[in-house]
Write a protein that holds these residues in place. Structure first.
Motif: not given
Ligand SMILES: *Cc1c(COP(=O)(O)O)cnc(C)c1O
Length: 475
Positions: A180-187
């Motif tokens: 979740a920490q990694m994949f939630s980044l929308q940049d």
């Protein structure tokens, strides 16, 4: 300041020449030609800078001794942008928590991804953006991660100009929190690639892409792995900050215990000690993967095969070899590049180990360099997490628990500081096993598992990863 390779290549290079590089061309690691010395008067001045102006000002003082190819005003601004209370949670940045009399945890894990790797990676993000901007260059960072490194890199590089990140991870094998920490980044500049395979498959793909030198040059491929000198240098600063918080003046000494994997974190402690910071002992704490403990006990450095590398409940220390260790051996052997080349380039490659047990310089290593070591197991970890929780009401993570366990075996008459390398929420399963309930979750992470995920699933296929870099790499 000039930098040289641990294997003897002495082509003069400055900090910014090696900032964006990995290994030296001869396969060695970069080190400064000498360690700038801090005498008692200078140490007192740095103590005052830290007390009056804070962590960022201290970081500038330390960094500027090693970096003379960035104008001082720019370097100071980079330090001030990096080490803010907003990013690291407190004004102190790395506050000490006292457990017992003379026994402290140094909190290094309050950055964006809740592990100490943010301390260095956040600085790297600003340095990379600055230097790429000066040169008018672009960089595509390619990496493989099983957790902490990848997320620290992504949070450091998100939104940075001229930089894109392509981070491979084993599909479905990271904890839900880490995913979740990694994949939630929308940049737009962050590309998560989940590979249908295990971590080794991810690493093999990174190696295959990097070994295609034409592709690597054309696509401006770079890395941010733990051998990067700038990462190590950033970590030197918190040894000074920890020392100043635990002591009151001239003549005081402290010891540090460091949960260790690739020997990056504790190598920064070695650098601080070589500069003159009054460190009595540097205690290496390992988990069941005890390559380093074995060396400091016996003088034999024996790398493990992948099959002999155990999956433990302190996974960020599950290493088969310690990639930064060559830096310490270089100093131990009196900076003899030819000898280091023989040990790491020849003996390790041929027989998988080297043996310094009969070398007089190994026998005086503990005395001269302050190193001691110990190991911790799953059972130790559970008992330590439980014990610290019962006695002090503090929940520690599994890696920090390895440190606390080993530190307890090495206490002397000086304060002992254990580096807290992650927060417990990252390893909730083992905490629950130890305490019967999950750890507290910092409010800003409430519900992250439910956020939309930005990730591409690919088979373990080098060509498909390359195609993705070509498509999104901006060339
Ligand atoms: C990376 C990591 C370590 C090991 O640090 P090294 O610099 O590789 O020795 C220990 N604990 C945690 C939580 C980590 O993420």
């Amino acid at each position: 300041m000039r930098y040289l390779s641990t294997r003897g290549d002495a082509t003069p290079r400055q900090f910014c020449d090696i900032l964006l590089e990995g290994l030296a061309p001869d396969g060695g690691l970069y080190l400064p030609e000498r360690y700038p010395q801090v005498d008692a008067a200078e140490l007192a001045r740095l103590r005052a800078v830290h007390a009056n102006e804070g962590y960022a000002a201290l970081a500038f003082e330390i960094l500027s001794r090693y970096i003379d190819d960035i104008p001082a005003a720019d370097l100071r601004a980079i330090c001030e942008q990096t080490y803010t209370a907003e990013v690291f949670g407190t004004r102190e940045i790395v506050p000490l928590k006292q457990l017992d009399d003379g026994f402290y945890l140094e909190a290094l894990s309050n950055g964006p991804t809740l592990a100490f790797k943010d301390m260095a990676m956040q600085l790297l993000g600003h340095l990379f953006e600055y230097e790429l901007g000066r040169r008018g260059q672009q960089l595509n960072i390619l990496g493989a991660t099983s957790g902490d490194t990848g997320s620290a890199a992504e949070y450091a590089m998100r939104g940075k100009k001229g930089i894109r990140v392509f981070m491979l991870s084993p599909h479905g094998r990271m904890s839900p929190f880490q995913q979740a920490q990694m994949f939630s980044l929308q940049d737009a500049n962050i590309h998560n690639i989940a590979i249908e395979g295990v971590f080794d498959d991810c690493q093999d793909i990174v190696k295959a892409v990097s070994n295609d030198l034409a592709f690597k040059a054309r696509q401006h491929i770079g890395t941010v792995n733990s051998i990067n000198w700038a990462r190590l240098l950033a970590q030197v600063v918190y040894y000074f900050a920890g020392y100043f918080q635990a002591t009151s003046g001239a003549g005081d000494k402290v010891s540090f215990t460091v949960p260790s994997g690739n020997f990056g974190n504790i190598c920064a402690g070695h650098v601080a000690r070589m500069m003159g910071l009054p460190i009595k002992h540097l205690v290496v704490a390992t988990n069941e993967n005890d390559v380093l403990d074995e060396f400091f006990r016996t003088g034999v450095y024996r790398v493990r095969a992948a099959a002999d590398t155990l999956e433990t409940s302190s996974p960020s220390m599950d290493i088969s070899k310690a990639s930064n260790f060559e830096r310490f051996i270089f100093d131990l052997l009196g900076r003899d590049g030819a000898a280091v080349r023989e040990l790491f380039g020849v003996q390790l490659a041929r027989q998988g180990f080297f043996d310094l047990s009969e070398d007089a310089r190994f026998k005086e290593a503990a005395q001269r360099y302050g190193f001691q070591s110990g190991r911790s197991t799953h059972a130790d970890r559970l008992a330590t997490i439980r014990g610290v929780h019962e006695r002090h009401g503090v929940t520690i993570d599994t890696h920090t628990a390895d440190g606390v366990k080993v530190a307890g075996e090495h206490r002397t008459d000086v304060p002992m500081i254990v580096l807290e390398t992650a927060l417990p929420i990252k390893f909730a399963e083992t905490i629950t096993e130890a305490l019967g309930h999950p750890p507290e979750r910092p409010a800003r992470f409430n519900g992250i598992e439910g956020l939309p995920k930005r990730v591409t699933v690919l088979p373990a296929d080098v060509e498909q990863v390359k195609a993705m870099i070509v498509r999104f790499g901006g060339n």
